[in-house]
Design a protein around this motif. Structure first.
Motif, PDB file in Angstrom:
ATOM      1  N   THR A  79       0.818  -1.209   0.000  1.00  0.00           N
ATOM      2  CA  THR A  79       0.000   0.000   0.000  1.00  0.00           C
ATOM      3  C   THR A  79       0.851   1.258   0.000  1.00  0.00           C
ATOM      4  OG1 THR A  79      -1.839   1.111   1.143  1.00  0.00           O
ATOM      5  CG2 THR A  79      -0.118   0.149   2.523  1.00  0.00           C
ATOM      6  N   ASN A  80       0.236   2.359  -0.420  1.00  0.00           N
ATOM      7  CA  ASN A  80       0.801   3.686  -0.180  1.00  0.00           C
ATOM      8  C   ASN A  80      -0.175   4.520   0.655  1.00  0.00           C
ATOM      9  OD1 ASN A  80      -1.151   4.111  -2.194  1.00  0.00           O
ATOM     10  ND2 ASN A  80      -0.085   5.933  -2.960  1.00  0.00           N
ATOM     11  N   ASP A  81      -1.088   3.833   1.325  1.00  0.00           N
ATOM     12  CA  ASP A  81      -2.121   4.475   2.141  1.00  0.00           C
ATOM     13  C   ASP A  81      -1.794   4.264   3.618  1.00  0.00           C
ATOM     14  OD1 ASP A  81      -4.358   5.339   3.492  1.00  0.00           O
ATOM     15  OD2 ASP A  81      -5.788   4.197   2.291  1.00  0.00           O
ATOM     16  N   PRO A  82      -1.363   5.299   4.344  1.00  0.00           N
ATOM     17  CA  PRO A  82      -1.030   5.122   5.763  1.00  0.00           C
ATOM     18  C   PRO A  82      -2.189   4.540   6.573  1.00  0.00           C
ATOM     19  CG  PRO A  82      -0.233   7.242   4.976  1.00  0.00           C
ATOM     20  CD  PRO A  82      -1.078   6.678   3.881  1.00  0.00           C
ATOM     21  N   ALA A  83      -3.408   4.944   6.254  1.00  0.00           N
ATOM     22  CA  ALA A  83      -4.559   4.433   6.999  1.00  0.00           C
ATOM     23  C   ALA A  83      -4.747   2.943   6.762  1.00  0.00           C
ATOM     24  CB  ALA A  83      -5.822   5.202   6.615  1.00  0.00           C
ATOM     25  N   ALA A  84      -4.512   2.493   5.530  1.00  0.00           N
ATOM     26  CA  ALA A  84      -4.638   1.065   5.238  1.00  0.00           C
ATOM     27  C   ALA A  84      -3.594   0.263   6.011  1.00  0.00           C
ATOM     28  CB  ALA A  84      -4.496   0.825   3.742  1.00  0.00           C
ATOM     29  N   ALA A  85      -2.380   0.795   6.130  1.00  0.00           N
ATOM     30  CA  ALA A  85      -1.353   0.114   6.913  1.00  0.00           C
ATOM     31  C   ALA A  85      -1.760   0.016   8.374  1.00  0.00           C
ATOM     32  CB  ALA A  85      -0.021   0.856   6.774  1.00  0.00           C
ATOM     33  N   SER A  86      -2.335   1.068   8.888  1.00  0.00           N
ATOM     34  CA  SER A  86      -2.787   1.058  10.279  1.00  0.00           C
ATOM     35  C   SER A  86      -3.907   0.036  10.481  1.00  0.00           C
ATOM     36  CB  SER A  86      -3.253   2.457  10.678  1.00  0.00           C
ATOM     37  OG  SER A  86      -3.636   2.495  12.024  1.00  0.00           O
ATOM     38  N   ARG A  87      -4.848  -0.006   9.553  1.00  0.00           N
ATOM     39  CA  ARG A  87      -5.938  -0.973   9.669  1.00  0.00           C
ATOM     40  C   ARG A  87      -5.416  -2.409   9.600  1.00  0.00           C
ATOM     41  NH1 ARG A  87      -8.457   2.827   6.214  1.00  0.00           N
ATOM     42  NH2 ARG A  87      -8.053   1.494   4.384  1.00  0.00           N
ATOM     43  N   PHE A  88      -4.423  -2.634   8.744  1.00  0.00           N
ATOM     44  CA  PHE A  88      -3.824  -3.965   8.609  1.00  0.00           C
ATOM     45  C   PHE A  88      -3.190  -4.396   9.932  1.00  0.00           C
ATOM     46  CE2 PHE A  88       0.002  -6.513   7.359  1.00  0.00           C
ATOM     47  CZ  PHE A  88      -0.644  -7.611   6.816  1.00  0.00           C
ATOM     48  N   ALA A  89      -2.421  -3.509  10.549  1.00  0.00           N
ATOM     49  CA  ALA A  89      -1.789  -3.830  11.826  1.00  0.00           C
ATOM     50  C   ALA A  89      -2.828  -4.062  12.917  1.00  0.00           C
ATOM     51  CB  ALA A  89      -0.824  -2.710  12.224  1.00  0.00           C
ATOM     52  N   ASP A  90      -3.861  -3.230  12.933  1.00  0.00           N
ATOM     53  CA  ASP A  90      -4.912  -3.401  13.947  1.00  0.00           C
ATOM     54  C   ASP A  90      -5.623  -4.734  13.774  1.00  0.00           C
ATOM     55  OD1 ASP A  90      -4.334  -0.954  15.056  1.00  0.00           O
ATOM     56  OD2 ASP A  90      -5.920   0.119  13.975  1.00  0.00           O
ATOM     57  N   ARG A  91      -5.866  -5.123  12.533  1.00  0.00           N
ATOM     58  CA  ARG A  91      -6.572  -6.378  12.266  1.00  0.00           C
ATOM     59  C   ARG A  91      -5.739  -7.576  12.712  1.00  0.00           C
ATOM     60  NH1 ARG A  91      -7.428  -5.370   7.490  1.00  0.00           N
ATOM     61  NH2 ARG A  91      -6.003  -6.732   6.343  1.00  0.00           N
ATOM     62  N   LEU A  92      -4.418  -7.504  12.509  1.00  0.00           N
ATOM     63  CA  LEU A  92      -3.558  -8.603  12.943  1.00  0.00           C
ATOM     64  C   LEU A  92      -3.453  -8.651  14.462  1.00  0.00           C
ATOM     65  CD1 LEU A  92      -0.589  -8.396  10.387  1.00  0.00           C
ATOM     66  CD2 LEU A  92      -2.501 -10.002  10.383  1.00  0.00           C
ATOM     67  N   GLY A  93      -3.456  -7.472  15.090  1.00  0.00           N
ATOM     68  CA  GLY A  93      -3.309  -7.425  16.544  1.00  0.00           C
ATOM     69  C   GLY A  93      -1.949  -7.873  17.028  1.00  0.00           C
ATOM     70  N   SER A  94      -0.940  -7.793  16.180  1.00  0.00           N
ATOM     71  CA  SER A  94       0.411  -8.235  16.520  1.00  0.00           C
ATOM     72  C   SER A  94       1.402  -7.393  15.723  1.00  0.00           C
ATOM     73  CB  SER A  94       0.591  -9.715  16.170  1.00  0.00           C
ATOM     74  OG  SER A  94       0.431  -9.927  14.791  1.00  0.00           O
ATOM     75  N   PRO A  95       2.684  -7.498  16.037  1.00  0.00           N
ATOM     76  CA  PRO A  95       3.666  -6.707  15.273  1.00  0.00           C
ATOM     77  C   PRO A  95       3.608  -7.035  13.784  1.00  0.00           C
ATOM     78  CG  PRO A  95       4.666  -7.619  17.258  1.00  0.00           C
ATOM     79  CD  PRO A  95       3.318  -8.264  17.125  1.00  0.00           C
ATOM     80  N   VAL A  96       3.963  -6.055  12.985  1.00  0.00           N
ATOM     81  CA  VAL A  96       4.082  -6.252  11.539  1.00  0.00           C
ATOM     82  C   VAL A  96       5.503  -5.912  11.125  1.00  0.00           C
ATOM     83  CG1 VAL A  96       1.651  -5.772  11.104  1.00  0.00           C
ATOM     84  CG2 VAL A  96       3.316  -3.906  10.984  1.00  0.00           C
ATOM     85  N   VAL A  97       5.888  -6.450   9.999  1.00  0.00           N
ATOM     86  CA  VAL A  97       7.234  -6.229   9.479  1.00  0.00           C
ATOM     87  C   VAL A  97       7.147  -5.387   8.217  1.00  0.00           C
ATOM     88  CG1 VAL A  97       9.312  -7.326   8.573  1.00  0.00           C
ATOM     89  CG2 VAL A  97       8.024  -8.423  10.416  1.00  0.00           C
ATOM     90  N   TYR A  98       7.928  -4.324   8.166  1.00  0.00           N
ATOM     91  CA  TYR A  98       8.108  -3.587   6.913  1.00  0.00           C
ATOM     92  C   TYR A  98       9.387  -4.079   6.265  1.00  0.00           C
ATOM     93  CZ  TYR A  98      10.152  -0.277   3.733  1.00  0.00           C
ATOM     94  OH  TYR A  98      10.773   0.266   2.638  1.00  0.00           O
ATOM     95  N   LYS A  99       9.347  -4.336   4.957  1.00  0.00           N
ATOM     96  CA  LYS A  99      10.560  -4.710   4.235  1.00  0.00           C
ATOM     97  C   LYS A  99      10.527  -4.090   2.843  1.00  0.00           C
ATOM     98  CE  LYS A  99       9.799  -9.082   4.766  1.00  0.00           C
ATOM     99  NZ  LYS A  99       9.890 -10.552   4.700  1.00  0.00           N
ATOM    100  N   PRO A 100      11.680  -3.656   2.338  1.00  0.00           N
ATOM    101  CA  PRO A 100      11.709  -3.087   0.988  1.00  0.00           C
ATOM    102  C   PRO A 100      11.517  -4.171  -0.065  1.00  0.00           C
ATOM    103  CG  PRO A 100      13.919  -3.204   1.894  1.00  0.00           C
ATOM    104  CD  PRO A 100      13.000  -3.605   2.998  1.00  0.00           C
ATOM    105  N   PHE A 101      11.047  -3.771  -1.249  1.00  0.00           N
ATOM    106  CA  PHE A 101      10.845  -4.716  -2.330  1.00  0.00           C
ATOM    107  C   PHE A 101      12.163  -5.195  -2.925  1.00  0.00           C
ATOM    108  CE2 PHE A 101       6.802  -2.441  -2.238  1.00  0.00           C
ATOM    109  CZ  PHE A 101       5.893  -3.487  -2.331  1.00  0.00           C
ATOM    110  N   SER A 102      13.198  -4.397  -2.825  1.00  0.00           N
ATOM    111  CA  SER A 102      14.504  -4.747  -3.362  1.00  0.00           C
ATOM    112  C   SER A 102      15.568  -4.175  -2.429  1.00  0.00           C
ATOM    113  CB  SER A 102      14.676  -4.182  -4.777  1.00  0.00           C
ATOM    114  OG  SER A 102      14.518  -2.777  -4.777  1.00  0.00           O
ATOM    115  N   PRO A 103      16.797  -4.690  -2.505  1.00  0.00           N
ATOM    116  CA  PRO A 103      17.848  -4.173  -1.615  1.00  0.00           C
ATOM    117  C   PRO A 103      18.045  -2.675  -1.789  1.00  0.00           C
ATOM    118  CG  PRO A 103      18.562  -6.192  -2.688  1.00  0.00           C
ATOM    119  CD  PRO A 103      17.277  -5.795  -3.353  1.00  0.00           C
TER     120      PRO A 103
END
Length: 322
Positions: A148-172
């Motif tokens: 996503t490029n939507d900060p709110a969508a990222a927040s909703r995703f983390a809330d739905r999981l209820g646990s830590p999330v990992v951010y990782k780049p698509f390429s080095p």
């Protein structure tokens, strides 16, 4: 049975991983011609004509030449782009680059021999969304993922999981900042770290955090599998082992039969004959797919464990495939 002819190795001028393959092929008395795309056109000359059913001609440096009709296989590692004179106008440089890619690169792609890996297929497989989808389809465990490029969508995703999330780049992502070498590795985020306005600047990948005992680098050459556990000895290395190589220890292991079947199916779907897979192993023993690098590093794994990956690659290039 192995076939006769030369192995063409296409890689950068400095590539210790490719050196391992070249040295082993030399021990086997297999002719090798090494070239980098950057040598073209200043120090690498190409002359080929279509006669009958195939291209005939040579690829030559000041010291050596290669008969293109006598190439048995191509080992495609990490070449750098063709280089042109510094004083060439930008418009002419753009044209020359495109012509080199379609002419020089296109001729090499037309050689009727196996490539390890096929560059077009490898380029397609670099797309993380594609490989994650195919991994799930062939039966591998894949962490729940959001792009996503939507900060709110990222927040909703983390809330739905209820646990830590990992951010990782698509390429080095590596570079220099204030004279220091820097890199972006995977980061663990808490739900209250989100939303973050920087997410809106480009596409971001977030995954659920999977508790792990260790990770595994599974290298596949043709149909042969070489697996090594990677144990991190630091907090940073536990999140992303690439961030702290000094803390790592390695141990050979055997992948579960179902994982072996699935990774072979994944490579077949992607049209690849090589892959460096990264897995998480959970406390319950499940293997979770993170990614496959279609031209990933493997020399450090062989050095640490003795797994005969170089020999397997040379077998494939020599024509002894199974």
């Amino acid at each position: 049975m192995p076939v006769s002819g030369s192995v063409l190795v296409i890689t950068g001028s400095f590539d210790p991983t490719a050196d391992l393959v070249i040295e082993e092929l030399a021990r086997r008395a297999v002719p090798v011609f090494r070239a980098d795309m950057a040598w073209f056109p200043s120090s690498l000359t190409l002359a080929a004509s279509l006669e009958g059913l195939g291209w005939r001609g040579t690829l030559a440096t000041d010291q050596r030449s290669l008969d293109l009709s006598n190439v048995r296989s191509v080992y495609y590692r990490r070449p750098t782009a063709p280089e042109f004179p510094d004083d060439m106008p930008p418009e002419a440089r753009a044209v020359a680059m495109a012509e080199a890619r379609r002419g020089f690169g296109g001729l090499l792609a037309a050689l009727p021999c196996p490539w390890l890996p096929p560059p077009g297929r490898a380029a397609d497989a670099e797309y993380k969304p594609l490989q994650l989808r195919v991994a799930a389809e062939v039966g591998l465990h894949v962490p729940r993922t959001l792009i996503t490029n939507d900060p709110a969508a990222a927040s909703r995703f983390a809330d739905r999981l209820g646990s830590p999330v990992v951010y990782k780049p698509f390429s080095p992502i590596r570079g220099t900042l204030d004279g220091r070498s820097v890199a972006v590795y995977a980061n663990v985020l808490r739900p209250d770290d989100l939303p973050h306005p920087d997410i809106a600047t480009t596409a971001h990948l977030f995954q659920e955090w999977i508790p792990k005992v260790h990770e595994v680098r599974l290298t596949v050459v043709g149909d042969r599998l070489f697996a090594a556990e990677i144990h991190a000895g630091s907090a940073a290395g536990h999140v992303d082992w690439r961030s702290d190589y000094e803390s790592l220890t390695y141990r050979m292991c055997d992948p579960p039969a179902a994982v072996g079947t699935s990774v072979r199916r994944l490579l077949a779907r992607l049209g690849l004959n090589f892959g460096a897979f990264d897995f998480i192993v959970s406390p319950s023993g499940e293997w979770w797919f993170l990614e496959v690098n279609p031209n990933g590093q493997w020399g450090f794994i062989e050095q640490a464990t003795g797994l005969p990956i170089t020999a397997a690659i040379c077998d494939y290039l020599e024509g002894n495939r199974r």
